[in-house]
Scaffold this active site. Structure first.
Site, short mmCIF file in Angstrom:
data_model
loop_
_atom_site.label_atom_id
_atom_site.label_comp_id
_atom_site.label_asym_id
_atom_site.label_seq_id
_atom_site.Cartn_x
_atom_site.Cartn_y
_atom_site.Cartn_z
N PHE A 245 -6.53 50.27 61.98
CA PHE A 245 -6.09 50.36 60.59
C PHE A 245 -5.08 49.25 60.31
CE2 PHE A 245 -1.76 52.17 60.93
CZ PHE A 245 -1.74 52.45 62.29
N GLY A 246 -4.64 49.22 59.05
CA GLY A 246 -3.58 48.29 58.66
C GLY A 246 -3.92 46.85 58.98
N TYR A 247 -3.01 46.18 59.66
CA TYR A 247 -3.15 44.75 59.94
C TYR A 247 -3.94 44.49 61.23
CZ TYR A 247 0.55 44.43 56.42
OH TYR A 247 1.27 44.53 55.25
N ASP A 248 -4.53 45.51 61.82
CA ASP A 248 -5.25 45.34 63.09
C ASP A 248 -6.27 44.19 63.07
OD1 ASP A 248 -3.89 47.25 64.49
OD2 ASP A 248 -5.42 48.80 64.33
N LYS B 10 -2.62 57.24 63.53
CA LYS B 10 -1.42 57.35 64.35
C LYS B 10 -1.48 58.61 65.22
CE LYS B 10 1.88 54.98 61.32
NZ LYS B 10 3.14 55.15 60.59
N ASP C 72 8.11 54.98 62.45
CA ASP C 72 7.92 54.00 61.39
C ASP C 72 7.63 52.67 62.08
OD1 ASP C 72 7.74 53.68 58.59
OD2 ASP C 72 9.62 52.59 58.57
N THR C 73 6.67 51.95 61.53
CA THR C 73 6.22 50.70 62.17
C THR C 73 6.22 49.58 61.14
OG1 THR C 73 4.84 51.85 63.78
CG2 THR C 73 4.25 49.57 63.30
N HIS D 128 2.53 48.49 70.50
CA HIS D 128 3.89 48.88 70.14
C HIS D 128 4.05 50.41 70.13
CE1 HIS D 128 0.98 48.21 67.03
NE2 HIS D 128 1.57 49.09 66.25
P1 IMP Z 1 4.18 53.07 58.44
O1 IMP Z 1 5.16 52.93 57.33
O2 IMP Z 1 4.81 53.31 59.76
O3 IMP Z 1 3.08 54.03 58.15
O4 IMP Z 1 3.44 51.70 58.65
C1 IMP Z 1 3.54 50.66 57.75
C2 IMP Z 1 2.30 49.84 57.71
O5 IMP Z 1 2.27 49.03 58.87
C3 IMP Z 1 0.98 50.59 57.70
O6 IMP Z 1 0.59 50.95 56.43
C4 IMP Z 1 0.05 49.57 58.28
O7 IMP Z 1 -0.35 48.68 57.27
C5 IMP Z 1 0.95 48.83 59.25
N1 IMP Z 1 0.78 49.33 60.62
C6 IMP Z 1 1.50 50.29 61.25
N2 IMP Z 1 1.05 50.44 62.50
C7 IMP Z 1 0.02 49.58 62.65
C8 IMP Z 1 -0.87 49.30 63.71
O8 IMP Z 1 -0.81 49.87 64.81
N3 IMP Z 1 -1.79 48.36 63.47
C9 IMP Z 1 -1.90 47.70 62.29
N4 IMP Z 1 -1.10 47.94 61.26
C10 IMP Z 1 -0.15 48.88 61.44
#
Ligand code: IMP
Length: 195
Positions: free
Chosen positions: A150-153, A14, A70-71, A178
Site C-alpha cells: 500500500f501507500g508508497y510501496d 498494517k 504512525d509512519t 520499518h
Molecule cells: P499512517 O499515518 O501511519 O497511516 O501512514 C501515513 C502514510 O504513509 C500512509 O497513508 C501511506 O501512504 C504511507 N505508508 C505508511 N506505511 C507504509 C508502508 O509500509 N509502505 C508504503 N507506504 C506507507
C-alpha cells in the site's frame, strides 16, 4: 494466558503485516473487532505525537492495553517531506496514487533519491506508555512498479533489496521493513515483561 492488545488502526495492511511478525504469541485485536468505529485524528507535526494521540484515544475509550503506530516517508531531497504528512501529501483524500504522482513530480530533476520510512509505535501497557522506532533506508524509483502492499510501496526500493516493496510478498517486505523493525522491538519488550 495470552496478553491481548488493541491495535489502534483502521488500515488492514498494517494489521496483516504486524500480525505476521507477532505470530500467535500475543493476541492483536483490531478496532473493528473491538467494536470501535472511529477515525482517530492525526493532527500533530511529529510521528511520536500522532502515535500517542491514537493510543491514548483508544486507551481512554477502553481502559485496555493497546498500541498504535504512525509512519512517514522521509525524503532527503525534499527536506524530510512528506514525513508526518505522508497520508495527505496530495490532499485530504488520502489517495495513494495521487500521493505517488506528487512525490515523483517533486523529485524530477533531483539526483538524490534517498529516502527512509520511519515507524513509531506507542504502546500503553498497564497504564504506562512506551515507544519503539523502526527505520528502513532506501531509494525512490523514477517509475512505480508492483501491485502489493500500500501507500508508497510501488516507488520505494529498500537498501539491500532488488525490487520495490510492491513487487515483494509481505514476508519479503518484512525482512526490510520499518514496521517490522519497530514491531520486533515491541515484541521483545512484551516478551521480557511476561518472563
Ligand atoms: P499512517 O499515518 O501511519 O497511516 O501512514 C501515513 C502514510 O504513509 C500512509 O497513508 C501511506 O501512504 C504511507 N505508508 C505508511 N506505511 C507504509 C508502508 O509500509 N509502505 C508504503 N507506504 C506507507
Amino acid at each position: 494466558m495470552k496478553t491481548t492488545l488493541i491495535f489502534a488502526t483502521n488500515n488492514q495492511h498494517k494489521v496483516d503485516e504486524i500480525r505476521s511478525v507477532i505470530g500467535d504469541q500475543f493476541e492483536i485485536i483490531t478496532l473493528q473487532e473491538a467494536g470501535i468505529n472511529i477515525d482517530i485524528p492525526e493532527p500533530h507535526d511529529t510521528l511520536e505525537a500522532n502515535a500517542t494521540e491514537k493510543s491514548h484515544t483508544i486507551h481512554q475509550l477502553t481502559q485496555k492495553n493497546c498500541f498504535s503506530e504512525d509512519t512517514g516517508l522521509e525524503v532527503a531531497a525534499l527536506n524530510g517531506e512528506p514525513g508526518v504528512k505522508s497520508a495527505r501529501y496530495a490532499g485530504d483524500g488520502r489517495d495513494f496514487q495521487r500521493n505517488i504522482d506528487k512525490l515523483l513530480e517533486n523529485l524530477q530533476e533531483k539526483p538524490n533519491r534517498s529516502a527512509r520510512f520511519r515507524t513509531v509505535i506507542s504502546l500503553i501497557l498497564d497504564n504506562k506508555e512506551y515507544f519503539f522506532e523502526g527505520v528502513c533506508e532506501g531509494q525512490i524509483l523514477t517509475e512505480q512498479s508492483g501491485k502489493s502492499g500500500f501507500g508508497y510501496d510501488p516507488v520505494f526500493i529498500p537498501t539491500g533489496g532488488d525490487k520495490s516493496f510492491a513487487d515483494m510478498r509481505m514476508e519479503e517486505k518484512n525482512v526490510f521493513s520499518h514496521r517490522q523493525k519497530a514491531v520486533t522491538k515491541l515484541l521483545n519488550f512484551l516478551t521480557s515483561q511476561r518472563s
